[in-house]
Design a protein around this motif. Sequence first.
Motif, PDB file in Angstrom:
ATOM      1  N   GLY A   1      10.661  18.142 -42.791  1.00 19.24           N
ATOM      2  CA  GLY A   1      10.167  18.753 -41.562  1.00 19.24           C
ATOM      3  C   GLY A   1      10.717  18.049 -40.339  1.00 19.24           C
ATOM      4  O   GLY A   1      11.637  17.224 -40.429  1.00 19.24           O
ATOM      5  N   SER A   2      10.150  18.369 -39.186  1.00 23.10           N
ATOM      6  CA  SER A   2      10.618  17.829 -37.906  1.00 23.10           C
ATOM      7  C   SER A   2       9.686  16.725 -37.438  1.00 23.10           C
ATOM      8  O   SER A   2       8.456  16.835 -37.549  1.00 23.10           O
ATOM      9  N   TYR A   3      10.301  15.682 -36.874  1.00 22.15           N
ATOM     10  CA  TYR A   3       9.544  14.538 -36.383  1.00 22.15           C
ATOM     11  C   TYR A   3      10.063  14.143 -34.995  1.00 22.15           C
ATOM     12  O   TYR A   3      11.194  14.458 -34.617  1.00 22.15           O
ATOM     13  N   THR A   4       9.209  13.418 -34.267  1.00 23.63           N
ATOM     14  CA  THR A   4       9.619  12.761 -33.029  1.00 23.63           C
ATOM     15  C   THR A   4       9.409  11.267 -33.208  1.00 23.63           C
ATOM     16  O   THR A   4       8.312  10.824 -33.560  1.00 23.63           O
ATOM     17  N   LEU A   5      10.473  10.497 -32.981  1.00 21.83           N
ATOM     18  CA  LEU A   5      10.430   9.047 -33.125  1.00 21.83           C
ATOM     19  C   LEU A   5      10.367   8.415 -31.740  1.00 21.83           C
ATOM     20  O   LEU A   5      11.236   8.657 -30.904  1.00 21.83           O
ATOM     21  N   HIS A   6       9.327   7.621 -31.509  1.00 19.16           N
ATOM     22  CA  HIS A   6       9.180   6.896 -30.245  1.00 19.16           C
ATOM     23  C   HIS A   6       9.385   5.412 -30.508  1.00 19.16           C
ATOM     24  O   HIS A   6       8.805   4.864 -31.438  1.00 19.16           O
ATOM     25  N   VAL A   7      10.201   4.768 -29.678  1.00 23.00           N
ATOM     26  CA  VAL A   7      10.447   3.334 -29.812  1.00 23.00           C
ATOM     27  C   VAL A   7      10.098   2.685 -28.480  1.00 23.00           C
ATOM     28  O   VAL A   7      10.633   3.075 -27.434  1.00 23.00           O
ATOM     29  N   ARG A   8       9.221   1.687 -28.524  1.00 24.17           N
ATOM     30  CA  ARG A   8       8.782   1.006 -27.314  1.00 24.17           C
ATOM     31  C   ARG A   8       8.796  -0.498 -27.545  1.00 24.17           C
ATOM     32  O   ARG A   8       8.482  -0.968 -28.622  1.00 24.17           O
ATOM     33  N   ARG A   9       9.155  -1.216 -26.497  1.00 22.74           N
ATOM     34  CA  ARG A   9       9.012  -2.669 -26.510  1.00 22.74           C
ATOM     35  C   ARG A   9       8.880  -3.153 -25.078  1.00 22.74           C
ATOM     36  O   ARG A   9       9.619  -2.692 -24.204  1.00 22.74           O
ATOM     37  N   LEU A  10       7.920  -4.056 -24.841  1.00 18.27           N
ATOM     38  CA  LEU A  10       7.748  -4.582 -23.500  1.00 18.27           C
ATOM     39  C   LEU A  10       9.043  -5.242 -23.031  1.00 18.27           C
ATOM     40  O   LEU A  10       9.604  -6.085 -23.713  1.00 18.27           O
ATOM     41  N   GLY A  11       9.495  -4.838 -21.858  1.00 13.76           N
ATOM     42  CA  GLY A  11      10.755  -5.340 -21.332  1.00 13.76           C
ATOM     43  C   GLY A  11      11.874  -4.325 -21.379  1.00 13.76           C
ATOM     44  O   GLY A  11      12.961  -4.590 -20.881  1.00 13.76           O
ATOM     45  N   TYR A  12      11.622  -3.127 -21.968  1.00 11.33           N
ATOM     46  CA  TYR A  12      12.662  -2.122 -22.156  1.00 11.33           C
ATOM     47  C   TYR A  12      12.092  -0.730 -21.901  1.00 11.33           C
ATOM     48  O   TYR A  12      10.884  -0.525 -21.880  1.00 11.33           O
ATOM     49  N   ARG A  13      12.996   0.216 -21.726  1.00 10.57           N
ATOM     50  CA  ARG A  13      12.572   1.605 -21.649  1.00 10.57           C
ATOM     51  C   ARG A  13      12.397   2.179 -23.028  1.00 10.57           C
ATOM     52  O   ARG A  13      13.083   1.792 -23.966  1.00 10.57           O
ATOM     53  N   ALA A  14      11.513   3.178 -23.113  1.00 14.05           N
ATOM     54  CA  ALA A  14      11.243   3.788 -24.412  1.00 14.05           C
ATOM     55  C   ALA A  14      12.345   4.760 -24.784  1.00 14.05           C
ATOM     56  O   ALA A  14      12.920   5.425 -23.939  1.00 14.05           O
ATOM     57  N   ALA A  15      12.625   4.845 -26.083  1.00 16.05           N
ATOM     58  CA  ALA A  15      13.538   5.855 -26.619  1.00 16.05           C
ATOM     59  C   ALA A  15      12.707   6.904 -27.346  1.00 16.05           C
ATOM     60  O   ALA A  15      11.811   6.565 -28.116  1.00 16.05           O
ATOM     61  N   THR A  16      12.988   8.148 -27.100  1.00 17.33           N
ATOM     62  CA  THR A  16      12.311   9.258 -27.780  1.00 17.33           C
ATOM     63  C   THR A  16      13.375  10.105 -28.457  1.00 17.33           C
ATOM     64  O   THR A  16      14.274  10.628 -27.791  1.00 17.33           O
ATOM     65  N   ILE A  17      13.289  10.246 -29.772  1.00 14.72           N
ATOM     66  CA  ILE A  17      14.350  10.871 -30.560  1.00 14.72           C
ATOM     67  C   ILE A  17      13.746  11.944 -31.454  1.00 14.72           C
ATOM     68  O   ILE A  17      12.724  11.720 -32.108  1.00 14.72           O
TER      69      ILE A  17
END
Length: 838
Positions: free
Chosen positions: A104-120
């Motif tokens: 199926g379809s997913y959305t991956l969010h990556v976050r870390r203090l000090g950086y901008r988030a990536a949403t894939i």
Amino acid sequence: MRRRGGLVRRPWLVLTTVVLHLRAAALAAQALVSPDTALPAGTIIGSVVAAQTGTPLEAAVVILEPAPGGALPAEAHGPSFWEAGRATRTDMNGAYRFDRLVVGSYTLHVRRLGYRAATIEIDLHTQWPFRVSVGLVLLPIALEAVEVTGAAAPPVAARTDLDAVGRLRLAAEADRRRRFLVTDARSLTSADLLEAVTLGETDLFRALQRLPSVTTRDDYSAELWTRGSRWTDTRVTFDGLPLFSPLHVGGVLAGVDPDVIGSAFFLPGVRPASSGEGDAATLDLVSRPATEPGLHGLTELSVISARAMLEHGTVGTAPRWVLAARRSYIDVATELLASLEKDSTLVVPYAFTDVAGRMDVPLGSARALEVSGLLSEDVLRGTVPNLLQRSRGHWGDAVLRATLTTPLGGLMARLTAGVGRYDVRIDDTSAVPGGTAAFNVPYPAATRTGIRYTLLGGTLAPEVGDVWAAGYQLVSQHLDYAGSEPASYPDSALTPPTRAFTGTTTVVALWGERLWTPIARLALRPGLRVELGPALANAPSVRPAPRLEGRYTVASGFTLSAGYARTYQYAQAVGPAGPGVGPELHLSDVWLVAGDTVPAIRADVVTAGAEYAVGGAWVAGLDLYRRQAAGVAVPDPTPGPFLPTRPLFVTARNVARGAEASVRKLAGRWTASASLALSGSDLTAGGYRYPAPNARRRVLHATVLARASHALRVGGALTAASSAAFTRFVGSIETWQAPLVPYATLPYAELPGGARAPGYTTVDLLVDWDHVTRGWTLEAYLQLRNVLGAANAVNYAGSVEGCLGGQPPTKVRVAQGVCDYYVRSLPRLPLAGVRLAW
């Protein structure tokens, strides 16, 4: 067993712990990392790295959310983002993994203090492993956890309705929810520091004073009164090591430079099982690593101090470091002024300095060494006109910590060794005879006190994810004190007797906790901390400290939480000592460590809360709490003549309870916060029950910060607090009558907590301007403190007999011939500063 200094020592316990610590380190050094090639079907695997260097980023939050029409089984879908998806943290190699996924379809969010988030966006067509690696780019400003997108798969565009600061605060809020299930936990970013309109420069503690669970005495103090408890019962730690007096100028400014801080979490209720001590709260400050390649820096000049920060990031496995330093310059400025005016009395022989830093040393591909430290010191040498003469002293904190992170038997281990010290050395300090401040400087004093702190600890957790963690700690605290007894009351005509004592407390703690989700909407984190050591005056040698926190998702964005925790605090301050200026400034405290004659504070706290996230950028919350603490050492509350034969302390029970409501707007062209706290805190000691002197029944905080243009921001902050209780102390006769009427009566105290100081209100304004060009950022700010010019005479400075009339607000007649004296807080005061980052 034998007794020495009133304490039971068990050398076998210390020796066993040290041997275990060294054995674990040896095993960790020999451990090998084997790649996991047997991935289950339907797996998403990848890594998170720094985009510029390719350096793996540890502890990044990776969240897998089902896309609309999603991929997770129907029964796993919940109304909340946090419960519907799956989440993990990257390991030391920056790796993460999700198993047992359906197509199926997913959305991956990556976050870390000090950086901008990536949403894939990910479309998982088959059951074969799907690999996604993400690169994040740093914006190198302390506490500016601004996230920059970089993706190895076609990314979804970042939200364009939010600026970098807004994305930072939302990411920090998401990280807070991941770390803590209870709603009264708080995290700070640099945006919070700016919005709080702190005194003259960025100040961590003064920003915390805008939180609903915190109040303080007045504008002069950076101390935190957390839910009606003493400032010294809020334990401040730097990378896990306590700072016993992290303040400058006798408590006016924080002694920690925020430029070296990567995260700051304030926990007034339930805290992790790894955290010990802190009757009222803990403030966990964690240093930040340097990750962007090359040399970068920041300098700032305010009306208070000058500071600078340098950091150097590297590519590959070379060491990376951050170093920040700050120093006041009032001594230099007054020396220059004195030379120009030919008047040596203008010199103020005082300065403060703090230095903090961190170095990260990769040890191959799977291990790393972190070394961090902090030194904070105040120095006073010479005569301060109309105040002190022949002064010589220094006081402050210092800590040094080293942590080895390494794989160990399929797990990730962190082995830590740290040392700290708190020292006060004050010589030959006395009041100037006839000086204008002699009313507030009660006696000459020479003080020698120090606390030595040693920590050995280890933590084990899965290489990926934060489902459980366990560890151990060996903590030793040694105290030496020689000096005057606590100045429990202001303006005492008697010179307090001197005391000399020493003591040691050694504790071995074993702890563990686990995140458990029994049903889709309910998350629980039970934990247990067992502390072993000598039997204490009020506690056995085995002291269990259970913790439990839980969160239930009612609807999308709406959660309920509850928690319970028990903590033991082994070092407590019973009152100020040494020279001071009224009640608002003092250089030291009389500290005690628990033993067979001194109690430890055992605190039990229960909390319940509700939180509602509205529209992504709004968060509203309501928290209820009750804290009961036994073994609190307080001054003897018995009213009557103040005699030198009074005991050093009596043991009290403290019960605090209250409700705190808050609403925050975290992102957008304008941000704001408002909170109202209704609380009570009572002490029971010596047969008396009375209100705690560090409590205010009602406190209102409000802040707002708006972007008037691309470069200009304007804001303001309001604090309105009701009165605080105090014990009236009649210490002398009115000065004008002293030559005529001999004062033969001993100073005396009235009923404990029987009087209340006036309320406190202040409004502060801020204008902040910045300009970015060619990699340089220039920022200037202007503050106007106490814009309404409120008198705020809340500092009780003692009472006198024989007065004829009052002069409000600093002198108030309260009875026939008795007047209370108060010290006014800051007048209307402009402050300015400039900051340059590159």
